[in-house]
Write an enzyme that holds these catalytic residues in place. Sequence first.
Site, PDB file in Angstrom:
ATOM      1  N   THR A 117       0.847  -1.195   0.000  1.00 46.64           N
ATOM      2  CA  THR A 117       0.000   0.000   0.000  1.00 46.64           C
ATOM      3  C   THR A 117       0.883   1.246   0.000  1.00 46.64           C
ATOM      4  O   THR A 117       0.692   2.173  -0.813  1.00 46.64           O
ATOM      5  CB  THR A 117      -0.943   0.014   1.226  1.00 46.64           C
ATOM      6  OG1 THR A 117      -1.718  -1.182   1.198  1.00 46.64           O
ATOM      7  CG2 THR A 117      -1.864   1.214   1.214  1.00 46.64           C
ATOM      8  N   CYS A 135     -16.342  -6.111   1.973  1.00 55.28           N
ATOM      9  CA  CYS A 135     -17.318  -5.788   3.017  1.00 55.28           C
ATOM     10  C   CYS A 135     -16.936  -4.465   3.648  1.00 55.28           C
ATOM     11  O   CYS A 135     -16.342  -4.425   4.724  1.00 55.28           O
ATOM     12  CB  CYS A 135     -17.342  -6.879   4.077  1.00 55.28           C
ATOM     13  SG  CYS A 135     -17.941  -8.423   3.455  1.00 55.28           S
TER      14      CYS A 135
END
Length: 390
Positions: free
Chosen positions: A71, A334
Amino acid sequence: MIYLDNHATTAVDPRVVSAMLPLMTEHYANAGSVTHESGRLVAEQVVQATYSLASHLGAASDELVLTSGATESNNLALFGFALHPRQLRRKIISCVTEHRAILDPLQRLAQQGFEVVLLPVKQQGQSDAGLIDLNQLAQAIDHQTALVTIMLANNEIGAIQPLREIAALCARFEVALHTDATQAIGRMAVDVRDLNVDMLSFSAHKFYGPKGVGGLVVRRAHQRIRLTPQIVGGGQQGNRRSGTLNAPAIVAMARALELCAEEAEIERPRIELLRDRLYARLQAGIDGLTLNGPDLTQSAWRLGGNLNCGFWPVEGQSLMLAVPELAVSSGSACTSAEPRPSHVLQALGMLDDMARSSLRFGVGRFTTESEIDQAAAWLIQASRSLRQLV
Ligand SMILES: Cc1ncc(COP(=O)(O)O)c(C=O)c1O
């Protein structure tokens, strides 16, 4: 518990833990403390680890920036390159199936005035589903393009993008090329010179190393790669990324990649066979089971350990609940109480219901044949009982 979620993360190999521990208990000095012997010893181990990591990726050690993971590497590559004061081009090309660690920074760059083009992928049902169409890239790329960023291997459907061909198109327009290789490193041969990419991101925890450490290769071959540091402070790593080096994790990451290389010849075919066995078992036991993403027989287009299947009309979430001893992923992000269908499966042209009925499996180093058989048996049984309820 049977763990088939190796795309999310992998167990740290015990041999990696052994390499890491002395740097936490015995040789714990700061690698920047070169005024004393303890610090110099750690610094030397970091140098060796960096050399090993870089050489396994086809890079020189000074072409590797150590980070906290993919990331951060992606953020450094995208923001660092696009927002460099000398960067005059304003267009970035990527792909709809990228990880959020690419899509979210791109969204921010778009808010800052960059033109972001997200290429579509080949549709479900084609043997190369999930790959980009090079003609579409050729049409989109131009002299206004600063950067192309296309992942090497997809985290949900294992699709392997044609990076060499993408690099050839980039070279024609002198466009820099970054690849998020997080899922590829350790699972397939990756060499930055061979792929001819300018920047490459990775995370150790996807290849049996610890979490929270990774890297960005920034090649020197192409002088145009100038990055504005995103983390500033102590000036470590030649000011490219400040912060005390996480020596135990860096040494562990190097050991993890060495083990992947040493065992590739045996490990990769073994994992692929287990993946094929899982698919064959599921197919034999579940009517209408579908395969999402590229053909399993096309090893150049799909990671060997990846499987993504549709269990329609049964929902992926319900299946997971029915088999609590099995760790897999529903492929849904989710992000809220309402699970959204995976953007990757949607990009393949799948309807939301089909996407919601899908599960992603990641077979790994520690998966055994009996686990595959047990997992398949559980899933077949659960899917049969759930079908009676829908
Ligand atoms: C393709 C890809 N890119 C980036 C990341 C982010 O990696 P990390 O969480 O280690 O920073 C992941 C991990 O899920 C991934 O699969």
